[in-house]
Design a protein around this motif. Structure first.
Motif, PDB file in Angstrom:
ATOM      1  N   ARG A 142       0.803  -1.215   0.000  1.00 34.03           N
ATOM      2  CA  ARG A 142       0.000   0.000   0.000  1.00 34.03           C
ATOM      3  C   ARG A 142       0.843   1.275   0.000  1.00 34.03           C
ATOM      4  O   ARG A 142       0.304   2.363  -0.216  1.00 34.03           O
ATOM      5  CB  ARG A 142      -0.906   0.016   1.225  1.00 34.03           C
ATOM      6  CG  ARG A 142      -0.163  -0.007   2.563  1.00 34.03           C
ATOM      7  CD  ARG A 142      -1.102   0.091   3.760  1.00 34.03           C
ATOM      8  NE  ARG A 142      -1.606   1.441   3.911  1.00 34.03           N
ATOM      9  CZ  ARG A 142      -2.564   1.769   4.772  1.00 34.03           C
ATOM     10  NH1 ARG A 142      -3.128   0.853   5.534  1.00 34.03           N
ATOM     11  NH2 ARG A 142      -2.960   3.026   4.856  1.00 34.03           N
ATOM     12  N   SER A 143       2.146   1.168   0.249  1.00 32.43           N
ATOM     13  CA  SER A 143       2.958   2.355   0.512  1.00 32.43           C
ATOM     14  C   SER A 143       3.045   3.361  -0.633  1.00 32.43           C
ATOM     15  O   SER A 143       3.116   4.563  -0.373  1.00 32.43           O
ATOM     16  CB  SER A 143       4.358   1.951   0.985  1.00 32.43           C
ATOM     17  OG  SER A 143       4.300   1.451   2.308  1.00 32.43           O
ATOM     18  N   LEU A 159      11.816   6.780   4.784  1.00 37.36           N
ATOM     19  CA  LEU A 159      11.501   5.512   4.141  1.00 37.36           C
ATOM     20  C   LEU A 159      12.367   4.407   4.725  1.00 37.36           C
ATOM     21  O   LEU A 159      13.593   4.521   4.758  1.00 37.36           O
ATOM     22  CB  LEU A 159      11.732   5.624   2.635  1.00 37.36           C
ATOM     23  CG  LEU A 159      11.385   4.394   1.792  1.00 37.36           C
ATOM     24  CD1 LEU A 159       9.889   4.070   1.886  1.00 37.36           C
ATOM     25  CD2 LEU A 159      11.784   4.615   0.341  1.00 37.36           C
ATOM     26  N   VAL A 160      11.713   3.344   5.205  1.00 39.86           N
ATOM     27  CA  VAL A 160      12.411   2.176   5.733  1.00 39.86           C
ATOM     28  C   VAL A 160      12.030   0.972   4.875  1.00 39.86           C
ATOM     29  O   VAL A 160      11.029   0.991   4.164  1.00 39.86           O
ATOM     30  CB  VAL A 160      12.048   1.925   7.211  1.00 39.86           C
ATOM     31  CG1 VAL A 160      12.291   3.153   8.055  1.00 39.86           C
ATOM     32  CG2 VAL A 160      10.594   1.477   7.347  1.00 39.86           C
ATOM     33  N   LYS A 161      12.814  -0.077   4.949  1.00 35.42           N
ATOM     34  CA  LYS A 161      12.455  -1.275   4.182  1.00 35.42           C
ATOM     35  C   LYS A 161      11.264  -1.995   4.810  1.00 35.42           C
ATOM     36  O   LYS A 161      10.437  -2.573   4.116  1.00 35.42           O
ATOM     37  CB  LYS A 161      13.660  -2.213   4.063  1.00 35.42           C
ATOM     38  CG  LYS A 161      14.724  -1.672   3.120  1.00 35.42           C
ATOM     39  CD  LYS A 161      15.749  -2.732   2.781  1.00 35.42           C
ATOM     40  CE  LYS A 161      16.757  -2.188   1.784  1.00 35.42           C
ATOM     41  NZ  LYS A 161      17.754  -3.219   1.387  1.00 35.42           N
ATOM     42  N   ASP A 179      13.478  -4.275  -2.173  1.00 38.35           N
ATOM     43  CA  ASP A 179      14.484  -3.315  -2.625  1.00 38.35           C
ATOM     44  C   ASP A 179      13.970  -2.505  -3.821  1.00 38.35           C
ATOM     45  O   ASP A 179      14.155  -1.286  -3.889  1.00 38.35           O
ATOM     46  CB  ASP A 179      15.779  -4.035  -3.008  1.00 38.35           C
ATOM     47  CG  ASP A 179      16.534  -4.572  -1.808  1.00 38.35           C
ATOM     48  OD1 ASP A 179      16.120  -4.288  -0.663  1.00 38.35           O
ATOM     49  OD2 ASP A 179      17.536  -5.269  -2.020  1.00 38.35           O
ATOM     50  N   VAL A 180      13.333  -3.190  -4.776  1.00 39.24           N
ATOM     51  CA  VAL A 180      12.776  -2.494  -5.948  1.00 39.24           C
ATOM     52  C   VAL A 180      11.694  -1.508  -5.498  1.00 39.24           C
ATOM     53  O   VAL A 180      11.637  -0.363  -5.976  1.00 39.24           O
ATOM     54  CB  VAL A 180      12.212  -3.509  -6.958  1.00 39.24           C
ATOM     55  CG1 VAL A 180      11.400  -2.799  -8.042  1.00 39.24           C
ATOM     56  CG2 VAL A 180      13.343  -4.313  -7.581  1.00 39.24           C
ATOM     57  N   ALA A 181      10.850  -1.944  -4.567  1.00 40.68           N
ATOM     58  CA  ALA A 181       9.804  -1.050  -4.056  1.00 40.68           C
ATOM     59  C   ALA A 181      10.411   0.153  -3.351  1.00 40.68           C
ATOM     60  O   ALA A 181       9.929   1.289  -3.492  1.00 40.68           O
ATOM     61  CB  ALA A 181       8.886  -1.813  -3.107  1.00 40.68           C
ATOM     62  N   ILE A 185       9.519   3.955  -4.429  1.00 38.87           N
ATOM     63  CA  ILE A 185       8.836   4.860  -3.491  1.00 38.87           C
ATOM     64  C   ILE A 185       9.740   6.038  -3.132  1.00 38.87           C
ATOM     65  O   ILE A 185       9.287   7.184  -3.038  1.00 38.87           O
ATOM     66  CB  ILE A 185       8.399   4.095  -2.227  1.00 38.87           C
ATOM     67  CG1 ILE A 185       7.355   3.029  -2.589  1.00 38.87           C
ATOM     68  CG2 ILE A 185       7.829   5.051  -1.178  1.00 38.87           C
ATOM     69  CD1 ILE A 185       7.096   2.026  -1.480  1.00 38.87           C
ATOM     70  N   GLY A 186      11.035   5.756  -2.937  1.00 34.99           N
ATOM     71  CA  GLY A 186      11.957   6.841  -2.621  1.00 34.99           C
ATOM     72  C   GLY A 186      11.991   7.901  -3.704  1.00 34.99           C
ATOM     73  O   GLY A 186      11.964   9.105  -3.425  1.00 34.99           O
TER      74      GLY A 186
END
Length: 265
Positions: A142-143, A159-161, A179-181, A185-186
């Motif tokens: 959902r992020s 942003l955290v994993k 990691d891709v997400a 998002i970043g």
């Protein structure tokens, strides 16, 4: 217990003074600090009010004699998130009134069952003028939508994993998919223009987000934090204190092992 904690790298100490002294020491090395407190989860108003009183005193002491790089970090379940969003937001307002100008309140990430209430509280208090920063977990599916929502509200984000095991229906598995997400998002947050901090010990993410402030945990890969700060990177450490430190220390030791494994990729 005190002797064991004294030798532990992940916790500043048992009391506020220990954390404040550690933050000043870090500032002298060019590293910023978020000071947090090991408070109990507040399932009732009385516990939330007692926890709030400690955070208020912490906010006052940070404002009185800490460099402007020192901020306060709160976990919203400490402030009555399980009572109601409105009650928790009122406690954040109490804390913010004691925090000097130019400083931020950083909120922590919680498990997926609390995410909606956490973000509702962050958005509500931001509209009320609280200098608040939110946290998003890249592993939660959902992020991306949550990022868009908080960007629209003008909220700076960390942003955290991801810090919690979640069902596959709501979260990506840790590893390549997360990691891709994280990268997607970043970059989304950076385009939003309200501020991004990446909370990661992963060298790859440090390189992908060159120039972006990095947040790490006290005692986890301290050499990396010093190296990044020496290169002129803005580095911030989470500096916790309190007597209820056992579970946190066990988790940090596990994080440290994972961080070491990441560096060997």
């Amino acid at each position: 217990m005190t002797a064991t904690l004294t030798r532990n790298p992940y916790v500043a100490g048992l009391d506020r003074d220990s954390a404040l002294a550690r933050a000043r020491e870090l500032a002298g090395d060019g590293v910023a600090a978020n000071i947090g407190h090991f408070a109990p989860v507040a399932l009732d108003r009385e516990t939330a009010l007692a926890n709030t009183a400690e955070y208020v005193e912490l906010a006052r002491e940070i404002s009185a004699d800490q460099p402007f790089s020192t901020w306060l970090e709160v976990d919203l379940p400490h402030l009555g998130l399980d009572v109601s969003v409105e009650f928790c937001a009122a406690r954040l307002l109490d804390i913010a009134r004691s925090l000097g100008p130019g400083r931020w309140i950083q909120t922590g990430a919680e498990d997926g069952d609390h995410t909606t209430a956490v973000l509702d509280t962050v958005e509500l208090t931001s509209r009320q003028g609280v200098p608040i920063r939110g946290s998003l977990q890249a592993n939660l599916r959902r992020s991306p939508g949550d990022a868009d929502r908080l960007i629209a509200a003008g909220v700076p984000l960390r942003l955290v994993k991801g810090g919690f095991p979640e069902p596959s229906l709501v979260a990506w598995p840790f590893g390549e998919e997360t990691d891709v997400a994280f990268v997607g998002i970043g970059r989304r947050i950076l385009r939003g223009g309200h501020g991004l901090t990446i909370a990661s010990h992963d060298r790859v993410m440090h390189e992908v987000f060159t120039g972006t402030p990095v947040e790490m945990l006290l005692g986890v890969r301290p050499g990396v934090a010093r190296r990044l700060a020496g290169q002129g990177r803005r580095v911030r450490l989470y500096v916790p204190y309190g007597t209820d430190w056992h579970d946190y220390v066990a988790k940090r030791a596990d994080d440290a092992r994972k961080a070491e494994a990441l560096q060997r990729r």
